[in-house]
Design an enzyme around this catalytic site. Structure first.
Site, short mmCIF file in Angstrom:
data_model
loop_
_atom_site.label_atom_id
_atom_site.label_comp_id
_atom_site.label_asym_id
_atom_site.label_seq_id
_atom_site.Cartn_x
_atom_site.Cartn_y
_atom_site.Cartn_z
N HIS A 181 0.72 -1.18 0.02
CA HIS A 181 -0.15 -0.11 -0.03
C HIS A 181 0.87 1.36 0.20
CE1 HIS A 181 -4.12 -1.75 0.66
NE2 HIS A 181 -3.53 -2.82 0.93
N ASP B 237 -5.53 6.16 1.68
CA ASP B 237 -5.85 4.83 1.34
C ASP B 237 -7.21 4.46 1.63
OD1 ASP B 237 -3.72 2.07 0.94
OD2 ASP B 237 -5.99 1.65 1.60
#
Ligand code: UDX
Length: 465
Positions: free
Chosen positions: A26, A121
């Site tokens: 990520h 995110d």
């Protein structure tokens, strides 16, 4: 601020705080996207947690002109070994993360160059709530494919019931899917209920986000992107891979991106330089997947049986599972390392195929660097990615498993030979190269992703003005 810093500030127009979920798969795409924003004149402050920063290999970040900051997930002192359960971790991250994010925003604001927009995110929807309290814009950043996003969205809306009842799943913009093609949480709800909730909750406040960004490219997922764009202002901005690799300018200064582990750069590249074109099988299962001992053995002996050269990433924590005698028996043919510079490896001409767990980053990197794949999905979104690799993008084959879910050595050998020697392999390699060209076009000036990033930056600057 020094005079030089002030000069830099006026040069930039908007300021984005990019908040990454603290794992390798990520942080890296968020970092690469941040770099693209910086190239377009936006100032970016990349933020992740203190606990993960302890493990970051900072050498890889020295060449990056991005400001780093940290917030807390509540595990600063002991680190992630102290986490009692995923659920406890996520809850702590939400509470302590929101608080420390607020403090960080105040600190940045006092520095004279306040944040205009939070790019966060999709795993951290609470970041949008914090941003809105400060009157900021919010852009949610998806690090999975649009196809996977669509599946999870349907579950979130109650339009797809889990556990699944049907044997054929038909969703807009997607090919017909079998239960085994679905993200693992969809058919295995019990194993990780907290992760399932995390995935579905990505959509909890999405209607309040000002932008929805997805790390994919339009040409790759046209049908499903078109469908999603009917409900949301979704924009594709990927692949999040530095142009150095897409352009194969490998002699340029390297950009290794973000890495939790220390890559054996010189050893890998020197070894690859000595191999002939397309002769090496690259094997990696990303930063998290754990193979059981039997699967490691089958993979090891399958590689040996194939008689091909191989470069295999076996993380330190997994090393003890290598079968006895394997390293000695294969020292002529193989190189086993604990971590490698994957983008540089995939861009190397010696690589002939990639045995992968189909994590979204690995999938995108292989697609964008034109490498055919042998898919061995393990969990989460990887089975859906594997389905696309095999049947939609047609640049790889999925390794068959036995009744226990193990890919036996004969199957490994067969798949390697199919790609490296067979007629089917030629077709896969041809298709891989097509996806590589389209990926490069998407991020090159005027390409679909480049235009979307340009539009995002223009709108941000307009708001600022
Ligand atoms: C996770 C999930 O598994 C994935 O399915 C999800 O979509 C994103 O997060 P991970 O399992 O680590 O990530 O796999 P992947 O998404 O492929 O990311 C791994 C990253 O590590 C890639 O960017 C790859 O280039 C990098 N890597 C891997 C290295 O730099 N060196 C290595 O030796 C191995």
């Amino acid at each position: 601020h020094t005079e030089m810093e002030k000069a830099k500030i006026t040069h930039h127009q908007s300021h984005c705080l990019a908040l990454a979920y603290p794992t390798q798969g990520h942080i890296n795409p968020m970092l690469q996207f941040s770099k693209r924003l910086e190239q377009k004149g936006v100032k970016v402050t990349l933020v992740t947690t203190k606990s993960i920063c302890k493990t970051i290999h900072f050498g890889c970040l020295t060449s990056i002109p991005i400001t780093f900051e940290t917030i807390s997930d509540g595990y600063d002192e002991g680190g992630l070994e102290d986490v009692e359960s995923i659920q406890a971790y996520l809850e702590s991250f939400r509470l302590v993360g929101s608080q420390t994010l607020m403090e960080l925003l105040k600190k940045i604001s006092r520095s004279g160059f306040p944040v205009d927009c939070i790019v966060y995110d999709a795993f951290l929807p609470w970041a949008l709530d914090v941003g809105k309290k400060f009157g900021l814009k919010g852009a949610v950043f998806f690090t999975q494919s649009c196809a996977v996003g669509t599946i999870l969205y349907h579950i979130h809306k109650g339009l797809l019931k889990v556990p699944l009842l049907e044997s054929e799943i038909l969703l807009p913009g997607l090919p017909s899917l079998e239960p085994s093609d679905m993200p693992s949480y969809v058919y295995d709800l019990e194993s990780y209920p907290a992760v399932f909730k995390l995935l579905v909750d990505q959509f909890s406040n999405i209607n309040e986000a000002d932008w929805i960004l997805c790390n994919t490219y339009y040409e790759l997922e046209k049908e499903v992107v078109d469908w999603m764009m009917k409900i949301w202002p979704l924009r594709t901005i990927g692949p999040s891979i530095p142009s150095t690799y897409l352009d194969k300018r490998l002699e340029d200064d390297k950009e290794y991106g973000f890495s939790i582990f220390n890559p054996n750069v010189d050893a890998c590249i020197k070894w690859l330089n000595e191999r002939s074109k397309g002769s090496v099988v690259y094997v990696s299962f990303g930063s998290l997947a754990v193979l059981d001992v039997e699967q490691m053995e089958e993979l090891a002996w399958g590689l040996k049986k194939s008689n091909c050269h191989f470069l295999w990433v076996v993380r330190k924590s997994q090393e003890a599972k290598l079968p006895k005698g394997f390293l000695d028996e294969t020292s002529e043919k193989g190189l086993v390392v604990s971590w490698c510079p994957q983008m540089e490896v995939l861009a190397h001409k010696a690589i002939g195929c990639f045995i992968t767990h189909c994590g979204w980053n690995s999938t995108l990197e292989a697609l964008s660097l034109g490498v055919a794949m042998v898919a061995m999905p393990q969990w989460t979104d990887q089975s859906t990615n594997a389905k696309y690799i095999m049947d939609v993008w047609k640049l790889g084959i999925k390794a068959p498993t036995n009744e226990k879910g193990i890919v036996k050595r004969e199957a490994i050998e067969y798949c390697i030979r199919e790609i490296m020697e067979g007629e089917r392999g030629k077709e896969k390699i041809f298709n891989a190269d097509r996806w590589r060209i389209l990926a490069k076009k998407a991020v090159d000036e005027g390409g679909s992703s480049d235009m979307n990033i340009e539009e995002f930056v223009t709108k941000l600057n307009l708001i600022k003005a």
